[in-house]
Scaffold this motif. Structure first.
Motif, short mmCIF file in Angstrom:
data_model
loop_
_atom_site.label_atom_id
_atom_site.label_comp_id
_atom_site.label_asym_id
_atom_site.label_seq_id
_atom_site.Cartn_x
_atom_site.Cartn_y
_atom_site.Cartn_z
N PHE A 1 0.86 -1.27 -0.04
CA PHE A 1 -0.06 0.14 -0.02
C PHE A 1 1.04 1.30 0.11
O PHE A 1 0.50 2.30 -0.55
N GLY A 2 1.96 1.40 0.74
CA GLY A 2 3.01 2.33 0.56
C GLY A 2 3.49 2.38 -0.65
O GLY A 2 3.63 3.61 -1.34
N LEU A 3 3.86 1.47 -1.62
CA LEU A 3 4.30 1.76 -2.69
C LEU A 3 3.26 2.36 -3.56
O LEU A 3 3.71 3.16 -4.79
N ALA A 4 2.03 1.94 -3.55
CA ALA A 4 1.08 2.45 -4.27
C ALA A 4 0.69 3.87 -4.01
O ALA A 4 0.57 4.68 -4.79
N SER A 5 0.98 4.31 -2.88
CA SER A 5 0.79 5.75 -2.36
C SER A 5 1.97 6.47 -3.02
O SER A 5 1.99 7.69 -3.30
N MET A 6 3.24 5.96 -3.37
CA MET A 6 4.26 6.52 -3.82
C MET A 6 4.09 6.63 -5.43
O MET A 6 4.84 7.19 -5.98
N GLY A 7 3.27 5.68 -5.97
CA GLY A 7 2.81 5.93 -7.26
C GLY A 7 3.71 4.93 -8.15
O GLY A 7 4.40 5.18 -9.32
N VAL A 8 4.23 3.76 -7.59
CA VAL A 8 5.06 2.76 -8.35
C VAL A 8 4.35 2.13 -9.43
O VAL A 8 3.07 1.70 -9.32
N PRO A 9 4.81 2.04 -10.75
CA PRO A 9 4.14 1.48 -11.63
C PRO A 9 3.58 0.00 -11.29
O PRO A 9 4.48 -0.72 -10.55
N GLY A 10 2.42 -0.25 -11.84
CA GLY A 10 1.86 -1.66 -11.54
C GLY A 10 0.84 -1.49 -10.45
O GLY A 10 0.10 -2.46 -10.10
N THR A 11 0.90 -0.34 -9.52
CA THR A 11 -0.36 0.01 -8.84
C THR A 11 -1.19 1.16 -9.19
O THR A 11 -0.94 1.84 -10.04
N ASN A 12 -2.18 1.17 -8.56
CA ASN A 12 -3.17 2.03 -9.03
C ASN A 12 -2.55 3.46 -8.58
O ASN A 12 -3.32 4.59 -9.13
N GLY A 13 -1.60 3.76 -7.96
CA GLY A 13 -1.28 5.18 -7.72
C GLY A 13 -0.62 5.68 -8.74
O GLY A 13 -0.42 6.95 -8.83
N PHE A 14 -0.13 4.77 -9.65
CA PHE A 14 0.93 5.34 -10.81
C PHE A 14 0.05 5.92 -11.92
O PHE A 14 0.45 7.20 -12.22
N ILE B 1 -6.64 -2.27 -10.33
CA ILE B 1 -6.78 -1.12 -11.01
C ILE B 1 -5.44 -0.55 -11.68
O ILE B 1 -5.48 0.03 -12.63
N GLY B 2 -4.24 -0.91 -11.11
CA GLY B 2 -3.05 -0.36 -11.44
C GLY B 2 -2.74 -1.02 -12.77
O GLY B 2 -1.92 -0.34 -13.50
N LEU B 3 -2.96 -2.35 -12.92
CA LEU B 3 -2.65 -2.80 -14.39
C LEU B 3 -3.67 -2.54 -15.28
O LEU B 3 -3.32 -2.64 -16.56
N TYR B 4 -5.02 -2.32 -14.91
CA TYR B 4 -5.90 -2.03 -15.97
C TYR B 4 -6.80 -0.72 -15.62
O TYR B 4 -7.89 -0.53 -15.16
N PRO B 5 -5.94 0.37 -15.70
CA PRO B 5 -6.40 1.70 -15.37
C PRO B 5 -7.64 2.20 -16.48
O PRO B 5 -8.50 3.11 -15.71
N ASN B 6 -7.80 1.65 -17.39
CA ASN B 6 -8.98 2.01 -18.32
C ASN B 6 -10.30 1.68 -17.76
O ASN B 6 -11.24 2.07 -18.03
N SER B 7 -10.34 0.66 -16.80
CA SER B 7 -11.55 0.50 -16.03
C SER B 7 -12.00 1.68 -15.16
O SER B 7 -13.14 1.69 -14.96
N VAL B 8 -10.94 2.61 -14.75
CA VAL B 8 -11.51 3.45 -14.12
C VAL B 8 -11.57 4.83 -15.26
O VAL B 8 -12.75 5.69 -15.15
N LEU B 9 -10.75 5.11 -16.12
CA LEU B 9 -10.51 6.08 -16.92
C LEU B 9 -11.72 6.10 -17.84
O LEU B 9 -12.40 7.21 -18.25
#
Length: 365
Positions: free
Chosen positions: A254-267, A340-348
């Protein structure tokens, strides 16, 4: 007015939840501080809505109270004169800044995060109703003023990013660090809004969704840790990974996601906001990039001191790892982070039509 009514009604349950079920010694102080801040923020919001209604009466030439209009669609399609828009813009922005929270109206959040229940802290950081108010009311109700003062929105965003990141570095408690981190991340949302582009707006909406998932997940895992150790101060931690490897792994994810690491929904959210910011406010975009570097610094530093190294406390050594129901909760959140990080189009794709309409309304005024 219905929105304002329920906006104020949220204060009552939150006051009792913080003051009666808080985990800190100063929980009643935290409850009173939060309530007073929100009441103060409600005053400019109410005056802004009333000014909108009186403005519509003036436009239609109908004397109040008959000509007063509170219907959202009518207000949206009949913008006020530029001078009145400026006043509405500042009133609503000030009111929603308390809840977002924006610097310097943020001081209630670290107190609530430390003194209130962990679930309430997750709610306060995960659901950014103030940012929703800026998107829903501030910019659409005063589009000309919003475009005129775009530099103010971008400046407040950058100030929040850097201030929250710097304060997070100085913390020695995980919950307080997460509170300041949320202040930093909400600045990124405001920067995306200030770009007034579809790309930036979708990034801002994406980041608001991420708050619910990532910030909520971090606070829930921190709550699991507090339940076992009785504290989230670094002085009482260290070596948590030895006795609680699953909890440690989820906190890192969850911390890596908050940093925006690729592969997570934060990126994808942070990428969209930064690209749009670099195009519309280059200086602010560069400052936001520096803030993200600081974000990696404060998270990894506290993570290393709290979870890695030798275990110094007998409580930490004897602590149990995640139970099955806790593992289920953390696994669901982790699945959303990765899916969501791997398939961001589901949100976009879900937000695309609304984003286009929001930007089109702004640019046609």
């Amino acid at each position: 007015m219905l929105f304002f009514l329920f906006w104020e009604l949220t204060l009552l349950p939150l006051y009792f939840l913080i003051s009666f079920w808080g985990i800190g010694a100063n929980r009643r102080y935290a409850a009173v501080k939060y309530t007073l801040f929100m009441l103060a923020g409600g005053i400019p919001i109410l005056f802004g809505f009333i000014l909108l209604a009186f403005g519509q009466a003036e436009l239609s030439g109908t004397a109040p109270p008959v000509g007063l209009v509170f219907d959202y669609e009518t207000l949206l399609n009949n913008p006020l004169p530029a001078e009145m828009q400026t006043l509405v813009f500042f009133l609503l922005l000030l009111g929603f800044a308390f809840k977002t929270p924006l610097f310097p109206l943020h001081t209630w959040l670290p107190v609530v995060a430390m003194e209130g229940p962990v679930a309430i802290a997750a709610l306060m950081t995960g659901l950014k109703l103030g940012a929703y108010g800026i998107i829903r009311f501030v910019v659409p109700m005063a589009p000309a003023a919003a475009q005129e003062f775009h530099w103010l929105l971008a400046g407040l965003g950058v100030m929040g990013i850097l201030y929250g990141a710097v304060l997070a570095i100085a913390q020695t408690n995980l919950r307080r660090m997460l509170a300041y981190a949320s202040i930093s991340h909400v600045g990124l949302v405001l920067l995306g809004i200030a770009s007034f582009t579809i790309q930036g707006f979708q990034g801002a909406l994406f980041q608001l969704l991420n708050f619910t998932i990532i910030a909520g997940g971090l606070y829930i895992v921190t709550g699991f840790l507090h339940h076992r150790i009785g504290s989230t101060d670094l002085i009482n931690l260290g070596g948590v990974a030895q006795s609680m490897p699953l909890l440690t792994a989820f906190f890192l994810l969850f911390g890596l996601a908050s940093m925006g690491v690729p592969g997570t929904n934060g990126f994808p959210a942070e990428f969209l906001v930064l690209v749009s910011a670099l195009g519309s406010h280059t200086g602010a975009g560069l400052a936001a990039l520096f803030g993200m570097v600081l974000g990696a610094g404060y998270f990894l530093s506290l993570y290393r001191r709290a979870f890695l190294g030798p275990a110094r406390s007998a409580v930490v050594i004897d602590a149990l790892d995640l139970r099955r129901r806790e593992l289920l909760v953390a696994s669901v959140i982790a699945f959303l982070v990765l899916a969501i990080g791997l398939y961001p189009n589901s949100v976009l794709e879900t937000t695309r039509v609304a984003s286009e309409a929001w930007v089109a309304h702004l640019l046609t005024q």
